[in-house]
Design a protein around this motif. Structure first.
Motif, PDB file in Angstrom:
ATOM      1  N   ILE A  94       0.865  -1.192   0.000  1.00 41.92           N
ATOM      2  CA  ILE A  94       0.000   0.000   0.000  1.00 41.92           C
ATOM      3  C   ILE A  94       0.895   1.234   0.000  1.00 41.92           C
ATOM      4  O   ILE A  94       1.746   1.395   0.878  1.00 41.92           O
ATOM      5  N   ALA A  95       0.692   2.119  -0.980  1.00 40.87           N
ATOM      6  CA  ALA A  95       1.591   3.267  -1.143  1.00 40.87           C
ATOM      7  C   ALA A  95       0.985   4.581  -0.677  1.00 40.87           C
ATOM      8  O   ALA A  95       1.557   5.659  -0.901  1.00 40.87           O
ATOM      9  N   THR A  96      -0.149   4.550  -0.021  1.00 46.33           N
ATOM     10  CA  THR A  96      -0.827   5.772   0.435  1.00 46.33           C
ATOM     11  C   THR A  96       0.066   6.586   1.378  1.00 46.33           C
ATOM     12  O   THR A  96       0.786   6.019   2.206  1.00 46.33           O
ATOM     13  N   ARG A  97      -0.014   7.896   1.256  1.00 45.31           N
ATOM     14  CA  ARG A  97       0.781   8.792   2.097  1.00 45.31           C
ATOM     15  C   ARG A  97       0.398   8.611   3.569  1.00 45.31           C
ATOM     16  O   ARG A  97      -0.781   8.518   3.915  1.00 45.31           O
ATOM     17  N   LEU A  98       1.412   8.580   4.410  1.00 49.68           N
ATOM     18  CA  LEU A  98       1.244   8.338   5.838  1.00 49.68           C
ATOM     19  C   LEU A  98       1.547   9.615   6.614  1.00 49.68           C
ATOM     20  O   LEU A  98       2.545  10.285   6.358  1.00 49.68           O
ATOM     21  N   VAL A  99       0.662   9.971   7.575  1.00 49.66           N
ATOM     22  CA  VAL A  99       0.909  11.124   8.436  1.00 49.66           C
ATOM     23  C   VAL A  99       0.770  10.700   9.896  1.00 49.66           C
ATOM     24  O   VAL A  99       0.131   9.693  10.210  1.00 49.66           O
ATOM     25  N   SER A 100       1.358  11.492  10.769  1.00 49.79           N
ATOM     26  CA  SER A 100       1.365  11.152  12.192  1.00 49.79           C
ATOM     27  C   SER A 100       0.196  11.805  12.924  1.00 49.79           C
ATOM     28  O   SER A 100      -0.095  12.990  12.738  1.00 49.79           O
ATOM     29  N   TYR A 101      -0.479  11.005  13.742  1.00 55.84           N
ATOM     30  CA  TYR A 101      -1.532  11.538  14.625  1.00 55.84           C
ATOM     31  C   TYR A 101      -1.459  10.752  15.926  1.00 55.84           C
ATOM     32  O   TYR A 101      -1.745   9.557  15.961  1.00 55.84           O
ATOM     33  N   HIS A 102      -1.039  11.422  16.999  1.00 63.03           N
ATOM     34  CA  HIS A 102      -0.901  10.729  18.273  1.00 63.03           C
ATOM     35  C   HIS A 102      -1.179  11.689  19.428  1.00 63.03           C
ATOM     36  O   HIS A 102      -1.521  12.875  19.218  1.00 63.03           O
ATOM     37  N   GLU A 103      -1.053  11.206  20.637  1.00 61.22           N
ATOM     38  CA  GLU A 103      -1.422  11.959  21.838  1.00 61.22           C
ATOM     39  C   GLU A 103      -0.701  13.304  21.926  1.00 61.22           C
ATOM     40  O   GLU A 103      -1.279  14.297  22.375  1.00 61.22           O
ATOM     41  N   HIS A 104       0.549  13.361  21.476  1.00 63.63           N
ATOM     42  CA  HIS A 104       1.355  14.562  21.672  1.00 63.63           C
ATOM     43  C   HIS A 104       1.199  15.601  20.570  1.00 63.63           C
ATOM     44  O   HIS A 104       1.620  16.743  20.740  1.00 63.63           O
ATOM     45  N   ASN A 105       0.591  15.228  19.432  1.00 72.10           N
ATOM     46  CA  ASN A 105       0.409  16.232  18.380  1.00 72.10           C
ATOM     47  C   ASN A 105      -1.050  16.406  17.973  1.00 72.10           C
ATOM     48  O   ASN A 105      -1.353  17.108  17.008  1.00 72.10           O
ATOM     49  N   LYS A 106      -1.964  15.752  18.681  1.00 71.11           N
ATOM     50  CA  LYS A 106      -3.364  15.723  18.253  1.00 71.11           C
ATOM     51  C   LYS A 106      -4.005  17.109  18.213  1.00 71.11           C
ATOM     52  O   LYS A 106      -4.888  17.366  17.382  1.00 71.11           O
ATOM     53  N   HIS A 107      -3.589  18.031  19.085  1.00 67.94           N
ATOM     54  CA  HIS A 107      -4.226  19.346  19.119  1.00 67.94           C
ATOM     55  C   HIS A 107      -3.889  20.165  17.868  1.00 67.94           C
ATOM     56  O   HIS A 107      -4.675  21.012  17.449  1.00 67.94           O
ATOM     57  N   ALA A 108      -2.723  19.909  17.276  1.00 68.91           N
ATOM     58  CA  ALA A 108      -2.352  20.582  16.032  1.00 68.91           C
ATOM     59  C   ALA A 108      -2.775  19.763  14.820  1.00 68.91           C
ATOM     60  O   ALA A 108      -3.303  20.294  13.834  1.00 68.91           O
TER      61      ALA A 108
END
Length: 293
Positions: free
Chosen positions: A60-74
């Motif tokens: 699967i080549a879909t673009r991956l982005v980060s979403y976690h507890e420490h950056n969720k507000h942004a």
């Protein structure tokens, strides 16, 4: 009131897909999950390194982005902006269903508030997998995630759960599970049935079934390894029956001190002792004050 028609005609907005991923065995990935992850514009992952391994395995080549507890507000509002602009996003956790004991629940709420359709793509779940192999009743159950780390709130939480009749489900780390079972032995009947499930769907998957006391003794003999799902029988009849009060041999101060040694502050200990003796808290407090004089 919010009514969602998940498969309505194109509204010009993207959708948020909550995609279940394997909890260990990659063969538990569904055809639908692979398709959705390949079709969306973005995949939001709790741990991009872990998810990248999964995507590579399924090509699967879909673009991956980060979403976690420490950056969720942004990150959360930005993901919502992209979905409003027409991009569909798949949310995944490290393993299992997203939005359970992870910050994905916050993104779900943001999406709902913005009028974005939120669509589940079911998959493996550790708690339910442990429940169905535990041998304990499945008609009614409560999932409670991770219990408090500190002893005082842990004991208080277990005390509140003591009368619950339904089967109880918890997650626990190998570093804390012995202390958690020690607390259960303090508050609940040691004869309650339980199942300790570890390494679900992996090579060393193991289910230990027995009483709380037996499972605790097993952990002392065999050091804990791997992440655990704990499945515990609900409150038993013997626990709800009036007992020959264990505290009858105690004086008032000894009774209060018993709870203090369990981690409660003095105010809470007095409250608990008063409840045991079916006395108003103020009456017990005054009696203790008179003894001190």
């Amino acid at each position: 009131m919010n009514i969602q028609k998940s498969y309505r005609e194109d509204s010009g907005q993207g959708k948020l897909y909550l995609v279940g991923t394997p909890i260990g065995n990659l063969e538990d990935m569904t055809y639908r999950a692979v398709r959705v992850l390949g079709e969306v514009q973005l995949i939001a992952a709790e741990d991009t390194r872990q998810t990248r391994k999964l995507l590579t395995h399924f090509d699967i080549a879909t673009r991956l982005v980060s979403y976690h507890e420490h950056n969720k507000h942004a990150s959360g509002p930005e993901l919502v902006r992209l979905m409003l602009a027409g991009d569909s996003i798949a949310l995944v956790s490290d393993a299992g269903l997203p939005a359970i004991c992870d910050p994905g629940a916050d993104l779900v709420r943001l999406a709902i508030d913005a009028g974005i359709d939120v669509i589940p793509v079911p998959g493996a779940n550790a708690a339910l997998s442990a429940l169905i192999v535990s041998g304990l009743p499945t008609e009614r159950f409560t999932f409670l995630g991770f219990l408090p780390r500190e002893k005082k709130p842990l004991l208080q939480e277990l005390e509140l759960l003591k009368p619950a009749k339904e089967t109880l489900l918890f997650y626990e780390s190998p570093h804390r599970i012995v202390k958690t079972l020690e607390a259960m032995l303090e508050v609940w009947s040691p004869e309650r049935q339980m199942c300790l499930m570890r390494e679900l769907t992996k090579k060393y998957e193991e289910a230990a079934r027995g009483t709380i006391r037996e499972c605790y003794e097993l952990l002392l003999e065999q050091p804990p390894q791997g992440e655990y799902c704990i499945v515990v029988q609900g409150g038993t009849a013997s626990e709800s029956e009036p007992s020959a009060a264990w505290w009858e041999a105690f004086g008032l101060e000894e009774h209060v001190e018993h709870y203090v040694t369990q981690g409660l502050n003095r105010k809470e200990a007095i409250k608990r002792a008063a409840a045991d003796r079916q006395l108003p808290k103020r009456e017990l407090y005054n009696a203790l004050h008179r003894q001190e004089q």
